[in-house]
Design an enzyme around this catalytic site. Structure first.
Site, PDB file in Angstrom:
ATOM      1  CG  ASP A  67       3.606   7.609  -3.463  1.00 12.24           C
ATOM      2  OD1 ASP A  67       2.891   7.133  -3.278  1.00 12.24           O
ATOM      3  OD2 ASP A  67       4.712   6.746  -4.103  1.00 12.24           O
ATOM      4  CG  ASP A 204       2.476   3.230  -7.548  1.00  9.02           C
ATOM      5  OD1 ASP A 204       3.348   3.716  -7.569  1.00  9.02           O
ATOM      6  OD2 ASP A 204       2.505   3.425  -5.787  1.00  9.02           O
TER       7      ASP A 204
END
EC number: 3.1.26.11
Length: 306
Positions: A67, A204
């Protein structure tokens, strides 16, 4: 159009939704265009946003999860298709070199673009040009990940009234800036300090030292808020942040504009992220949406940590 703005191309996390594409963020910074974490579909999102491939000068990947990088093949091939005349520099974790090579050459195409790879494996400055210094800091995620920080050097703002009193006009202003003194007039007498701007990009990660180092006194912080705080244990297990954690970092680090993004598809009410962040952060807050444009705040004194 702002000379410095964030163009949001996608705001989803692992899975896209009907309203959120995979990641993608273009930072317009004067003549530079930094494309961060282009996920699947980024080339099409750029079309919707009116962003030409020629606007991209750097591609910056935080890590090699899909992603955040599956849009690389389309973007890279578009650079060649459009015969973008300038070099485009690609920054990514060195541990992902094999993945990047596969992405770059995912299919057959006539390579006409000038893409220059710059893998990195430690904290520090990875590029320096007229836009400023591009720094990276290690984050904590199941795969190696780095966040980015663009730092403009401090400068000086010329004062028109002071210049007029000193009789310095036209090309002589540049001469004064270059020399520091002209005809007995010192640069400090006709200018004022102008703090350089800072942009930070954090994706992240769990809370770690790198998050705070990247966010420190940033004019704009773009940061993942994958989970809400009720799921903070799940966030930690998968190497992510909650909206409250991201906002608390921004408050502690004196961030001026906070942009939350990278939302899990499990949540369908964006207002919940804003409400949670507002509990701990009082500055400019943006809950990102696809194709949104967010101006970098005007230069000024960066807020002090609260």
């Amino acid at each position: 159009m702002s000379a410095r703005e964030l163009v949001v191309l996608g705001t989803a996390s692992q899975a896209p939704t009907r309203t959120r594409n995979h990641n993608g963020y273009l930072l317009r910074w004067d003549r530079a265009g930094l494309l961060f974490d282009p996920g699947e579909g980024t080339q099409r999102q750029m079309l919707f946003a009116g962003i030409a491939a020629s606007a991209v000068t750097r591609i910056c990947l935080t890590h090699m999860h899909g992603d955040h990088c599956l849009g690389v093949p389309g973007v890279v091939q578009r650079l060649s298709l459009d015969e973008v005349p300038h070099p485009v520099h690609a920054h990514f974790p060195a541990s992902g070199q094999e993945h990047f090579t596969r992405l770059r050459y995912a299919t057959s195409y006539r390579e006409r673009g000038d893409l220059r790879e710059h893998p990195h494996d430690r904290d520090g400055v990875v590029a320096r040009d007229e836009a400023g210094s591009l720094e990276v800091r290690r984050l904590e995620h199941p795969v190696e990940a780095f966040g980015y920080r663009l730092v403009e050097p401090d400068g000086r703002r010329m004062l028109p009234e002071a210049l007029a009193r000193a009789g310095i006009t036209g090309p002589r202003v540049r001469e004064l800036q270059a020399r520091g003194e002209l005809d007995g007039v010192r640069l400090e007498e006709v200018s004022a300090p102008r703090p350089g701007q800072v942009f930070a990009f954090v994706m992240d990660t769990r809370l770690c030292d790198g998050v705070y180092a990247l966010a420190d006194r940033a004019d704009m912080l773009v940061i993942e808020a994958t989970f809400l705080d009720g799921d903070r244990d799940l966030a930690h297990a998968y190497g992510h942040l909650t909206a409250r954690q991201a906002a608390a970092v921004a408050a502690e680090c004196g961030v001026r504009t906070l942009v939350l993004t990278h939302f899990s598809q499990r949540y369908t009410e964006p207002g919940r992220f804003a409400a949670e962040a507002r509990e701990v952060f009082g500055g400019e807050l943006v809950v990102a949406e696809d194709l949104m444009r967010v101006p970098v705040p005007p230069r000024g004194v960066v807020g002090q940590p609260t």
